[in-house]
Design a protein around this motif. Structure first.
Motif, PDB file in Angstrom:
ATOM      1  N   VAL A   1      53.550  35.545  33.890  1.00 37.43           N
ATOM      2  CA  VAL A   1      52.963  34.696  34.934  1.00 37.43           C
ATOM      3  C   VAL A   1      53.914  34.591  36.119  1.00 37.43           C
ATOM      4  O   VAL A   1      53.490  34.597  37.283  1.00 37.43           O
ATOM      5  CB  VAL A   1      52.642  33.298  34.362  1.00 37.43           C
TER       6      VAL A   1
ATOM      7  N   GLY B   1      53.603  37.592  38.184  1.00 40.34           N
ATOM      8  CA  GLY B   1      52.244  37.850  38.637  1.00 40.34           C
ATOM      9  C   GLY B   1      51.611  39.080  38.028  1.00 40.34           C
ATOM     10  O   GLY B   1      50.771  39.726  38.664  1.00 40.34           O
TER      11      GLY B   1
ATOM     12  N   ALA C   1      49.021  40.646  35.740  1.00 42.43           N
ATOM     13  CA  ALA C   1      47.756  40.146  35.213  1.00 42.43           C
ATOM     14  C   ALA C   1      47.103  41.157  34.278  1.00 42.43           C
ATOM     15  O   ALA C   1      47.599  42.275  34.078  1.00 42.43           O
ATOM     16  CB  ALA C   1      46.810  39.801  36.367  1.00 42.43           C
ATOM     17  N   ASN C   2      45.979  40.722  33.711  1.00 34.79           N
ATOM     18  CA  ASN C   2      45.135  41.550  32.842  1.00 34.79           C
ATOM     19  C   ASN C   2      45.919  42.065  31.628  1.00 34.79           C
ATOM     20  O   ASN C   2      46.894  41.451  31.209  1.00 34.79           O
ATOM     21  CB  ASN C   2      44.516  42.691  33.648  1.00 34.79           C
TER      22      ASN C   2
ATOM     23  N   GLY D   1      49.646  42.417  31.818  1.00 35.44           N
ATOM     24  CA  GLY D   1      50.424  41.206  31.594  1.00 35.44           C
ATOM     25  C   GLY D   1      50.717  40.976  30.126  1.00 35.44           C
ATOM     26  O   GLY D   1      51.820  40.552  29.756  1.00 35.44           O
TER      27      GLY D   1
ATOM     28  N   ASN E   1      57.655  32.265  40.872  1.00 29.45           N
ATOM     29  CA  ASN E   1      56.414  31.499  41.001  1.00 29.45           C
ATOM     30  C   ASN E   1      56.733  30.010  40.914  1.00 29.45           C
ATOM     31  O   ASN E   1      56.897  29.456  39.831  1.00 29.45           O
ATOM     32  CB  ASN E   1      55.440  31.916  39.893  1.00 29.45           C
TER      33      ASN E   1
ATOM     34  N   ASN F   1      48.700  28.079  33.737  1.00 30.76           N
ATOM     35  CA  ASN F   1      47.392  28.686  33.942  1.00 30.76           C
ATOM     36  C   ASN F   1      47.475  30.159  33.532  1.00 30.76           C
ATOM     37  O   ASN F   1      48.080  30.972  34.227  1.00 30.76           O
ATOM     38  CB  ASN F   1      46.980  28.556  35.408  1.00 30.76           C
TER      39      ASN F   1
ATOM     40  N   GLU G   1      44.905  32.152  33.208  1.00 25.29           N
ATOM     41  CA  GLU G   1      43.639  32.789  33.564  1.00 25.29           C
ATOM     42  C   GLU G   1      43.824  34.273  33.877  1.00 25.29           C
ATOM     43  O   GLU G   1      42.920  35.082  33.671  1.00 25.29           O
ATOM     44  CB  GLU G   1      43.029  32.075  34.779  1.00 25.29           C
ATOM     45  N   SER G   2      45.012  34.638  34.350  1.00 24.26           N
ATOM     46  CA  SER G   2      45.260  36.034  34.732  1.00 24.26           C
ATOM     47  C   SER G   2      45.263  36.974  33.532  1.00 24.26           C
ATOM     48  O   SER G   2      44.999  38.169  33.676  1.00 24.26           O
ATOM     49  CB  SER G   2      46.596  36.146  35.472  1.00 24.26           C
ATOM     50  N   VAL G   3      45.567  36.450  32.346  1.00 22.26           N
ATOM     51  CA  VAL G   3      45.579  37.299  31.149  1.00 22.26           C
ATOM     52  C   VAL G   3      44.517  36.879  30.133  1.00 22.26           C
ATOM     53  O   VAL G   3      44.451  37.442  29.042  1.00 22.26           O
ATOM     54  CB  VAL G   3      46.975  37.277  30.476  1.00 22.26           C
ATOM     55  N   ARG G   4      43.699  35.919  30.497  1.00 17.82           N
ATOM     56  CA  ARG G   4      42.682  35.408  29.565  1.00 17.82           C
ATOM     57  C   ARG G   4      41.658  36.491  29.240  1.00 17.82           C
ATOM     58  O   ARG G   4      41.100  37.119  30.132  1.00 17.82           O
ATOM     59  CB  ARG G   4      41.988  34.191  30.168  1.00 17.82           C
TER      60      ARG G   4
ATOM     61  N   SER H   1      41.933  39.390  28.371  1.00 22.89           N
ATOM     62  CA  SER H   1      42.201  40.688  28.991  1.00 22.89           C
ATOM     63  C   SER H   1      41.971  41.842  28.021  1.00 22.89           C
ATOM     64  O   SER H   1      41.501  42.911  28.423  1.00 22.89           O
ATOM     65  CB  SER H   1      43.632  40.727  29.534  1.00 22.89           C
TER      66      SER H   1
END
Length: 219
Positions: free
Chosen positions: A85, A88, A90-91, A94, A155, A171, A173-176, A178
């Motif tokens: 995180v 940054g 993601a997916n 991450g 961050n 949060n 959400e970026s790897v939720r 995935s």
């Protein structure tokens, strides 16, 4: 063996599962939820919870107790996610990054846990409790004091208002989901996370193979 005796044996062996299924079936009509929604949730949660079950197997085989070994691994995974995180990422990338960061930490904690457990034969349960609390203290010190002060954090949204330390909730959400979203197989109106179940199957094969090795049999 008579049919009645077979049923009695079956119920006594799987009593918890049978009672759970009966209670669940009774609770479906009052819940107001559709069968389609329930089946989809079962598919989703089956993939999610299978990772937890697999994470418990090897610690149990090693005599580390039901939850203590997984606690150490969870801390290592959380450290990996914090850095994912932070940078940054993601997916699924991450998750892979979190794995690469958390795996060496998990190996180190597992090695320490093994050393302690080998010296506490016959007292594994109490030792596991104390060890989990001890490692948790180190984890809290690392996350709440070192991150942001000694180790720079890019961050600032995940940093406490005092300027160092990581917030209690992040949060993700970026790897939720995935893994689930890489390949979604749609069958009869249901979505099946294909990659997730493939990884679970590979992990199951690994556990079975590992149990047949000399190290696995010595555990």
């Amino acid at each position: 063996m008579s049919a009645q005796k077979r049923l009695t044996t079956l119920f006594s062996r799987y009593a918890v599962v049978i009672i759970f299924v009966i209670i669940t079936l009774i609770a479906i009509p009052p819940s107001g939820l559709s069968i389609k929604y329930i089946v989809q949730e079962i598919i989703t949660r089956l993939g999610r919870n299978s990772f937890l079950v697999l994470a418990l197997l090897l610690p149990i085989y090693a005599g580390m107790g039901l939850n203590f070994g997984m606690t150490l691994g969870a801390m290592a995974g959380q450290i990996g996610l914090i850095f994912a995180v932070n940078y940054g990422i993601a997916n699924w990338q991450g998750l892979v990054f979190a794995l690469l960061v958390g795996l060496p930490v998990a190996v180190l904690l597992g090695w320490i846990c093994g050393l302690v457990m080998n010296r506490a034969k016959g007292r594994e349960m109490v030792t596991g409790y104390i060890l989990a609390f001890f490692i948790n203290g180190i984890y809290q010190f690392f996350v709440m004091y070192m991150l942001g002060s000694v180790i720079p954090i890019r961050n600032r949204a995940i940093v406490l208002s005092r300027g160092y330390g990581i917030r209690n909730t992040l949060n993700l959400e970026s790897v939720r989901q995935s893994l689930d979203n890489i390949v979604m197989l749609r069958v009869g109106g249901y979505t099946i996370p294909l990659v997730t179940f493939i990884i679970i199957a590979l992990l199951c094969v690994f556990v079975v193979w590992f149990k047949k090795t000399k190290l696995g049999q010595d555990m």
